[in-house]
Design an enzyme around this catalytic site. Structure first.
Site, PDB file in Angstrom:
ATOM      1  N   THR A  50       0.872  -1.182   0.000  1.00 16.17           N
ATOM      2  CA  THR A  50       0.000   0.000   0.000  1.00 16.17           C
ATOM      3  C   THR A  50       0.907   1.229   0.000  1.00 16.17           C
ATOM      4  OG1 THR A  50      -0.011   0.264   2.402  1.00 16.17           O
ATOM      5  CG2 THR A  50      -1.651  -1.257   1.450  1.00 16.17           C
ATOM      6  N   THR A  82      -1.199  -2.651  19.401  1.00 19.80           N
ATOM      7  CA  THR A  82      -0.821  -1.318  19.870  1.00 19.80           C
ATOM      8  C   THR A  82      -1.380  -1.038  21.265  1.00 19.80           C
ATOM      9  OG1 THR A  82      -1.328   1.023  19.489  1.00 19.80           O
ATOM     10  CG2 THR A  82      -2.855  -0.523  18.548  1.00 19.80           C
ATOM     11  N   ASP A  83      -0.733  -0.112  21.974  1.00 21.67           N
ATOM     12  CA  ASP A  83      -1.265   0.292  23.285  1.00 21.67           C
ATOM     13  C   ASP A  83      -2.535   1.137  23.136  1.00 21.67           C
ATOM     14  OD1 ASP A  83      -0.140   2.629  22.278  1.00 21.67           O
ATOM     15  OD2 ASP A  83       1.002   3.127  24.081  1.00 21.67           O
ATOM     16  N   GLU A  84      -2.838   1.575  21.899  1.00 24.89           N
ATOM     17  CA  GLU A  84      -3.994   2.461  21.726  1.00 24.89           C
ATOM     18  C   GLU A  84      -5.320   1.749  22.007  1.00 24.89           C
ATOM     19  OE1 GLU A  84      -3.705   5.180  18.410  1.00 24.89           O
ATOM     20  OE2 GLU A  84      -1.535   4.987  18.373  1.00 24.89           O
ATOM     21  N   TYR A  87      -9.052   3.578  14.200  1.00 24.07           N
ATOM     22  CA  TYR A  87      -7.850   2.737  14.142  1.00 24.07           C
ATOM     23  C   TYR A  87      -7.781   1.822  15.363  1.00 24.07           C
ATOM     24  CZ  TYR A  87      -2.947   1.467  15.005  1.00 24.07           C
ATOM     25  OH  TYR A  87      -1.791   0.775  15.300  1.00 24.07           O
ATOM     26  N   LYS A 141      -7.989  -2.330  15.745  1.00 32.20           N
ATOM     27  CA  LYS A 141      -6.929  -3.165  16.339  1.00 32.20           C
ATOM     28  C   LYS A 141      -7.478  -3.910  17.560  1.00 32.20           C
ATOM     29  CE  LYS A 141      -3.096  -3.427  15.353  1.00 32.20           C
ATOM     30  NZ  LYS A 141      -2.356  -4.270  14.357  1.00 32.20           N
ATOM     31  N   LYS A 171       3.435  10.307  10.081  1.00 32.55           N
ATOM     32  CA  LYS A 171       3.463  10.227  11.539  1.00 32.55           C
ATOM     33  C   LYS A 171       4.310  11.386  12.060  1.00 32.55           C
ATOM     34  CE  LYS A 171       1.272   6.198  11.490  1.00 32.55           C
ATOM     35  NZ  LYS A 171       1.850   4.906  11.217  1.00 32.55           N
ATOM     36  N   LEU A 172       4.081  11.746  13.327  1.00 34.69           N
ATOM     37  CA  LEU A 172       4.619  13.006  13.858  1.00 34.69           C
ATOM     38  C   LEU A 172       6.104  13.252  13.556  1.00 34.69           C
ATOM     39  CD1 LEU A 172       4.016  15.490  15.761  1.00 34.69           C
ATOM     40  CD2 LEU A 172       4.956  14.099  17.594  1.00 34.69           C
ATOM     41  N   ARG A 217      -6.989  17.060  16.478  1.00 32.25           N
ATOM     42  CA  ARG A 217      -7.523  15.795  15.926  1.00 32.25           C
ATOM     43  C   ARG A 217      -8.825  15.484  16.672  1.00 32.25           C
ATOM     44  NH1 ARG A 217      -3.549  10.792  16.724  1.00 32.25           N
ATOM     45  NH2 ARG A 217      -2.767  11.397  14.685  1.00 32.25           N
TER      46      ARG A 217
HETATM   47  P1  NAD Z   1       2.970   0.749   8.350  1.00 33.04           P
HETATM   48  O1  NAD Z   1       1.704   1.459   7.968  1.00 33.04           O
HETATM   49  O2  NAD Z   1       4.283   1.439   8.204  1.00 33.04           O
HETATM   50  O3  NAD Z   1       3.089  -0.617   7.528  1.00 33.04           O
HETATM   51  C1  NAD Z   1       1.993  -1.465   7.310  1.00 33.04           C
HETATM   52  C2  NAD Z   1       2.390  -2.459   6.224  1.00 33.04           C
HETATM   53  O4  NAD Z   1       1.260  -3.333   6.004  1.00 33.04           O
HETATM   54  C3  NAD Z   1       2.707  -1.807   4.871  1.00 33.04           C
HETATM   55  O5  NAD Z   1       3.888  -2.364   4.330  1.00 33.04           O
HETATM   56  C4  NAD Z   1       1.499  -2.135   4.015  1.00 33.04           C
HETATM   57  O6  NAD Z   1       1.816  -2.256   2.631  1.00 33.04           O
HETATM   58  C5  NAD Z   1       1.061  -3.471   4.613  1.00 33.04           C
HETATM   59  N1  NAD Z   1      -0.368  -3.728   4.375  1.00 33.04           N
HETATM   60  C6  NAD Z   1      -1.407  -2.893   4.614  1.00 33.04           C
HETATM   61  N2  NAD Z   1      -2.571  -3.464   4.241  1.00 33.04           N
HETATM   62  C7  NAD Z   1      -2.254  -4.704   3.779  1.00 33.04           C
HETATM   63  C8  NAD Z   1      -3.015  -5.787   3.252  1.00 33.04           C
HETATM   64  N3  NAD Z   1      -4.353  -5.687   3.144  1.00 33.04           N
HETATM   65  N4  NAD Z   1      -2.374  -6.919   2.883  1.00 33.04           N
HETATM   66  C9  NAD Z   1      -1.025  -7.023   2.998  1.00 33.04           C
HETATM   67  N5  NAD Z   1      -0.248  -6.027   3.469  1.00 33.04           N
HETATM   68  C10 NAD Z   1      -0.854  -4.882   3.847  1.00 33.04           C
HETATM   69  O7  NAD Z   1       2.710   0.269   9.851  1.00 33.04           O
HETATM   70  P2  NAD Z   1       3.731   0.133  11.072  1.00 33.04           P
HETATM   71  O8  NAD Z   1       3.807   1.424  11.772  1.00 33.04           O
HETATM   72  O9  NAD Z   1       4.949  -0.548  10.607  1.00 33.04           O
HETATM   73  O10 NAD Z   1       2.899  -0.861  12.008  1.00 33.04           O
HETATM   74  C11 NAD Z   1       3.008  -2.273  11.854  1.00 33.04           C
HETATM   75  C12 NAD Z   1       2.123  -2.943  12.894  1.00 33.04           C
HETATM   76  O11 NAD Z   1       2.515  -2.543  14.203  1.00 33.04           O
HETATM   77  C13 NAD Z   1       0.642  -2.581  12.754  1.00 33.04           C
HETATM   78  O12 NAD Z   1      -0.112  -3.740  13.012  1.00 33.04           O
HETATM   79  C14 NAD Z   1       0.419  -1.535  13.840  1.00 33.04           C
HETATM   80  O13 NAD Z   1      -0.899  -1.556  14.302  1.00 33.04           O
HETATM   81  C15 NAD Z   1       1.397  -2.004  14.905  1.00 33.04           C
HETATM   82  N6  NAD Z   1       1.935  -0.960  15.791  1.00 33.04           N
HETATM   83  C16 NAD Z   1       2.472   0.185  15.270  1.00 33.04           C
HETATM   84  C17 NAD Z   1       2.998   1.149  16.131  1.00 33.04           C
HETATM   85  C18 NAD Z   1       3.643   2.416  15.607  1.00 33.04           C
HETATM   86  O14 NAD Z   1       3.989   3.299  16.390  1.00 33.04           O
HETATM   87  N7  NAD Z   1       3.867   2.543  14.321  1.00 33.04           N
HETATM   88  C19 NAD Z   1       2.964   0.942  17.528  1.00 33.04           C
HETATM   89  C20 NAD Z   1       2.401  -0.245  18.013  1.00 33.04           C
HETATM   90  C21 NAD Z   1       1.894  -1.201  17.136  1.00 33.04           C
HETATM   91  P1  TYD Z   2       1.027   9.988  15.431  1.00 32.49           P
HETATM   92  O1  TYD Z   2       2.458   9.945  15.015  1.00 32.49           O
HETATM   93  O2  TYD Z   2      -0.026  10.126  14.372  1.00 32.49           O
HETATM   94  O3  TYD Z   2       0.773   8.691  16.336  1.00 32.49           O
HETATM   95  P2  TYD Z   2      -0.532   8.286  17.235  1.00 32.49           P
HETATM   96  O4  TYD Z   2      -1.676   9.145  16.876  1.00 32.49           O
HETATM   97  O5  TYD Z   2      -0.743   6.885  16.832  1.00 32.49           O
HETATM   98  O6  TYD Z   2      -0.095   8.455  18.656  1.00 32.49           O
HETATM   99  O7  TYD Z   2       0.841  11.189  16.442  1.00 32.49           O
HETATM  100  C1  TYD Z   2       1.592  11.296  17.641  1.00 32.49           C
HETATM  101  C2  TYD Z   2       1.075  12.483  18.404  1.00 32.49           C
HETATM  102  O8  TYD Z   2       1.381  13.674  17.655  1.00 32.49           O
HETATM  103  C3  TYD Z   2      -0.449  12.472  18.582  1.00 32.49           C
HETATM  104  O9  TYD Z   2      -0.755  13.032  19.862  1.00 32.49           O
HETATM  105  C4  TYD Z   2      -0.948  13.382  17.482  1.00 32.49           C
HETATM  106  C5  TYD Z   2       0.174  14.410  17.343  1.00 32.49           C
HETATM  107  N1  TYD Z   2       0.352  14.975  15.966  1.00 32.49           N
HETATM  108  C6  TYD Z   2       0.421  16.355  15.798  1.00 32.49           C
HETATM  109  O10 TYD Z   2       0.341  17.150  16.766  1.00 32.49           O
HETATM  110  N2  TYD Z   2       0.575  16.832  14.521  1.00 32.49           N
HETATM  111  C7  TYD Z   2       0.651  16.017  13.435  1.00 32.49           C
HETATM  112  O11 TYD Z   2       0.762  16.524  12.279  1.00 32.49           O
HETATM  113  C8  TYD Z   2       0.614  14.597  13.635  1.00 32.49           C
HETATM  114  C9  TYD Z   2       0.705  13.648  12.463  1.00 32.49           C
HETATM  115  C10 TYD Z   2       0.462  14.113  14.933  1.00 32.49           C
END
Ligand code: NAD
Ligand code: TYD
Length: 354
Positions: free
Chosen positions: A40, A134-136, A159, A163, A198-199, A290
């Site tokens: 994606t 996720t912790d969310e 989201y 999850k 992401k931030l 948000r």
């Molecule tokens: P990301 O969005 O960077 O990557 C997601 C990946 O999944 C991408 O490579 C995308 O192509 C693939 N994907 C999406 N839909 C798909 C589908 N239908 N079939 C096959 N592949 C598909 O996400 P991330 O930040 O690397 O997060 C990975 C996992 O960790 C997620 O499950 C997320 O909920 C969890 N997680 C993320 C965070 C964070 O801070 N990023 C924290 C805790 C848990």
């Molecule tokens: P984000 O990276 O989207 O992670 P999550 O919402 O999963 O925690 O955002 C981290 C924090 O930063 C969240 O409190 C939202 C805030 N944020 C901003 O203030 N500005 C932005 O443009 C973005 C993307 C996030």
């Protein structure tokens, strides 16, 4: 070559997934690591250039919501382990389009478990389905307290609701079918290869391009940040040593209010780019909040430390410096992922916030 294990990693071209794939390919030459990812907007094979020709690595493009495809893959490959990371992962996108989250995060997870059940009739000891969450899912904390593994689920965004639902399905399969699954719930990750919606990567990108830094609301929202390679190590530890049926919280013991984090990031960016201190901070702009913004997340990671001996290895200043340096040295990566459809998303997302 005959491999000792065959591990399916879903979402391995994404941010966290690519670090997990690299760690496993390099650490376990006797495992076949099979990356299944639909590529994606968030999936990027450039993240894995350094290991793409390794003998123990395979990639296949495919969608986890395609039940037939997933079932065929399990029958053909006979995986004995799954590390499931594929997901729609960005809260702001889930507010715009919840259906994609329901589809991928819930249906996709159930499809994978069904396919594993088809080939894992007798649940041998090494078989395990590891669901990354996720912790969310726990919702929002007040000024005090920490999320533990027994905190009641209270998801607040589309989201986190998707999850949470997928976590519930995994637990239902554990309970109903004795399905050999493990779940971990991790706090906010940061580090190289994170998509600049992401931030932290978004703000690095905006500072480089002298664009405003859109801080939502008053900026007094708190997140617990963990360096992505520490998360990948935790995943390795849990995959190999965690108990089937159990849940583990993973966190950085590293709480930051958004505005304080952004100021620290600005200071590091000025230093690394040879700019006068205060230059990047001038770009901070408070924008419309948000909707339903969770106030505070913080993890009690005591169980994984006591039972499995894992803890974070980097402090935040070290991790943030590594992250900033990676983005500054990988401008082409950033240009490639910010061209095209991402620009349309950015304009739409931020049009009415300023
Ligand atoms: P990301 O969005 O960077 O990557 C997601 C990946 O999944 C991408 O490579 C995308 O192509 C693939 N994907 C999406 N839909 C798909 C589908 N239908 N079939 C096959 N592949 C598909 O996400 P991330 O930040 O690397 O997060 C990975 C996992 O960790 C997620 O499950 C997320 O909920 C969890 N997680 C993320 C965070 C964070 O801070 N990023 C924290 C805790 C848990
Ligand atoms: P984000 O990276 O989207 O992670 P999550 O919402 O999963 O925690 O955002 C981290 C924090 O930063 C969240 O409190 C939202 C805030 N944020 C901003 O203030 N500005 C932005 O443009 C973005 C993307 C996030």
């Amino acid at each position: 070559m005959k491999f000792k294990r065959k591990i399916l990693i879903t979402g391995g071209a994404g941010f966290i997934g690519s670090h997990v794939v690299r760690l496993f390919v390099n650490t376990y030459p006797d495992y076949l690591i099979f990356n299944f990812d639909n590529l994606t907007y968030a999936g990027n094979l450039e993240n894995l250039k350094d290991i793409e020709t390794a003998d123990n690595y395979r990639f296949e493009k495919g969608d986890i919501t395609d039940a037939l495809l997933v079932s065929d893959l399990f029958h053909q490959m006979q995986f004995d382990g799954v590390i499931h990371l594929a997901a729609e992962s960005h809260v702001d996108r889930s507010i715009d389009n919840p259906m994609a989250f329901i589809h991928t995060n819930i249906l996709g997870t159930v499809n994978l478990m069904n396919a594993a059940r088809e080939i894992w009739a007798d649940y041998q000891l090494n078989q395990r389905f590891y669901h990354i969450s996720t912790d969310e899912v726990y919702g929002s904390l007040g000024e005090t307290g920490l999320f533990t593994e027994t905190t009641a689920y209270d998801p607040q965004s589309p989201y986190s609701a998707s999850k949470a639902s997928s976590d519930h399905f995994v637990r239902a399969y554990i309970n109903t079918y004795k399905f050999p699954a493990i779940i971990s719930n991790c706090s906010n990750n940061y580090g190289p290869n994170q998509f600049p919606e992401k931030l932290i990567p978004l703000f690095i990108h905006n500072i480089q391009n002298k664009k405003p830094l859109p801080v939502y609301g008053d900026g007094n929202y708190t997140r617990d940040w963990l360096y992505v390679e520490d998360h990948a190590r935790a995943i390795d530890t849990i995959f190999h040593h965690g108990q089937r049926g159990e849940t583990y919280n993973i966190g950085g013991h590293n709480e930051w209010k958004n505005i304080d984090l952004v100021r620290l990031l600005c200071r590091i960016m000025d230093e690394e780019r040879g700019q006068a201190q205060g230059s990047a901070e001038q770009l901070i702009t408070f924008v419309k909040d948000r909707p339903g913004h969770d106030k505070r997340y913080a993890i009690d990671a005591g169980k994984i430390k006591t039972e499995l001996g894992w803890q974070p290895s980097l402090n935040f200043e070290e991790g943030l410096l590594l992250t900033v340096r990676w983005y500054l040295q990988n401008e082409i990566w950033l240009q490639n992922v910010t061209s095209g459809s991402y620009q349309t998303y950015y304009e739409k997302q931020y049009l009415n916030r300023f």
